[in-house]
Structure formats: C-alpha cells, structure tokens
Design an enzyme around this catalytic site. Structure first.
Site, PDB file in Angstrom:
ATOM      1  N   GLU A 177      13.546 -42.502  33.061  1.00 45.23           N
ATOM      2  CA  GLU A 177      13.168 -41.768  34.241  1.00 45.23           C
ATOM      3  C   GLU A 177      12.998 -42.834  35.486  1.00 45.23           C
ATOM      4  O   GLU A 177      13.497 -42.447  36.582  1.00 45.23           O
ATOM      5  CB  GLU A 177      11.796 -41.225  34.314  1.00 45.23           C
ATOM      6  CG  GLU A 177      11.506 -40.464  33.022  1.00 45.23           C
ATOM      7  CD  GLU A 177      11.069 -41.223  31.760  1.00 45.23           C
ATOM      8  OE1 GLU A 177      10.244 -40.390  30.956  1.00 45.23           O
ATOM      9  OE2 GLU A 177      11.430 -42.265  31.389  1.00 45.23           O
TER      10      GLU A 177
ATOM     11  N   HIS B 255      12.328 -47.924  32.104  1.00 46.45           N
ATOM     12  CA  HIS B 255      12.449 -46.741  31.468  1.00 46.45           C
ATOM     13  C   HIS B 255      13.351 -45.624  31.965  1.00 46.45           C
ATOM     14  O   HIS B 255      13.677 -45.578  33.169  1.00 46.45           O
ATOM     15  CB  HIS B 255      10.949 -45.719  31.526  1.00 46.45           C
ATOM     16  CG  HIS B 255      10.093 -46.548  30.602  1.00 46.45           C
ATOM     17  ND1 HIS B 255       8.566 -45.896  30.559  1.00 46.45           N
ATOM     18  CD2 HIS B 255       9.901 -47.554  30.072  1.00 46.45           C
ATOM     19  CE1 HIS B 255       7.916 -46.672  29.821  1.00 46.45           C
ATOM     20  NE2 HIS B 255       8.880 -47.747  29.235  1.00 46.45           N
TER      21      HIS B 255
END
Length: 159
Positions: free
Chosen positions: A81, A79
């Site tokens: 993040e 992901h």
C-alpha cells in the site's frame, strides 16, 4: 460460459498478480489504487529501492520469531500500500477519492497513510491480525470491504 468478474473481483485479481513481484519471505502482498474504473498506481512489498531484498538477505522477523502484525519497524520491506501511494506521488497522480484493492488487510501504519491520502474505500481479500487498522478506518469514515477471494486460475488467493 464463464461469468464475467465484478469490478471488485477484477481489481483484486490484479492486486494478486502485482503481489507476485513481492520479495518478502513471509507474504506476497499487492495493492492497486483505482478511481473511475482506471488503475492509477500499483505496489508490492519489498525492500526500498537500491537495497537488497529479503529474498537475498533473509528475514529478520523470521529469525527473531516476531508474530505477524507486530513490530513493523523490524521489517526491511516497504508495504504494498505504501509503495502504491509512493508511486502515485512520484508520478504526480492524485489518488484522492480512489479505492485501494489489497491482497491483505492493511496494517495500522498503512491505514494512516491511506486515510491521509484521501482514499475513500479499501477492499481486501485476506484478513491480517491488526484490528487497529479497522478502527482507524471506521473513525476516519473510510469504507472497508472484505471480499474473500481465490484466483480463477485454480491458485488460491492465500499465501
């Protein structure tokens, strides 16, 4: 005269630009970690370094009709993040006390990493079907702000 964007709008727009590098077939997601008005790290969602991207292999989550927000382990992408946090670690950049700007609300897996990274604020543009992440942020005292956002170039902030 064009109105100057707020800092939140400015960094969210950068997150959307970062997300254009994503290789996920479902969502192009970008993240920017900022402290004291300075960008510390960025990340977008895609396969781990050196591995084939979903653009090349196809999406197992689409093939198996896995709903968004569930069964994260089936996805080959890291992901946005997570990639932003990893890039900061690789380059020895402390992100403690920072804000993370995300094109999408972080999932619970990313929420746990954000909390343990001592990031103190999350700003996101697009809701994500994962209420657990918001509960985790509240419990950990991380400030969360949802700012619906559309890129000024006429392109929608949604995917």
């Amino acid at each position: 005269m064009t109105q100057r964007p707020s800092l939140d709008e400015y960094f969210l727009e950068i997150a959307f630009v970062v997300g254009k590098r994503a290789t996920c077939l479902r969502n192009n997601v970008g993240a920017v970690i900022v402290r004291d008005k300075r960008i510390l790290s960025t990340g977008y969602n895609g396969a781990p370094s050196g591995m084939e991207h979903c653009l090349d292999t196809g999406c197992i989550r689409n093939l198996e009709n896995i709903p968004s927000g569930t069964r994260h382990e089936k996805c080959r992408a890291v992901h946005s993040e997570q990639n932003a946090i990893i890039q900061a670690a690789i380059h020895g950049v402390s992100i403690s006390g920072a804000t993370i700007y995300c094109t999408h609300q972080p999932c619970v897996l990313c929420a746990k990493m954000i909390i343990n990274s001592n990031i103190v604020r999350v700003v996101y543009a697009t809701p994500y079907p994962d209420e657990d992440s918001l509960k985790f942020f509240r419990e950990a005292g991380v400030k969360v702000e949802h700012i619906p956002f559309a890129l000024k170039s006429g392109t929608s902030g949604e995917n």
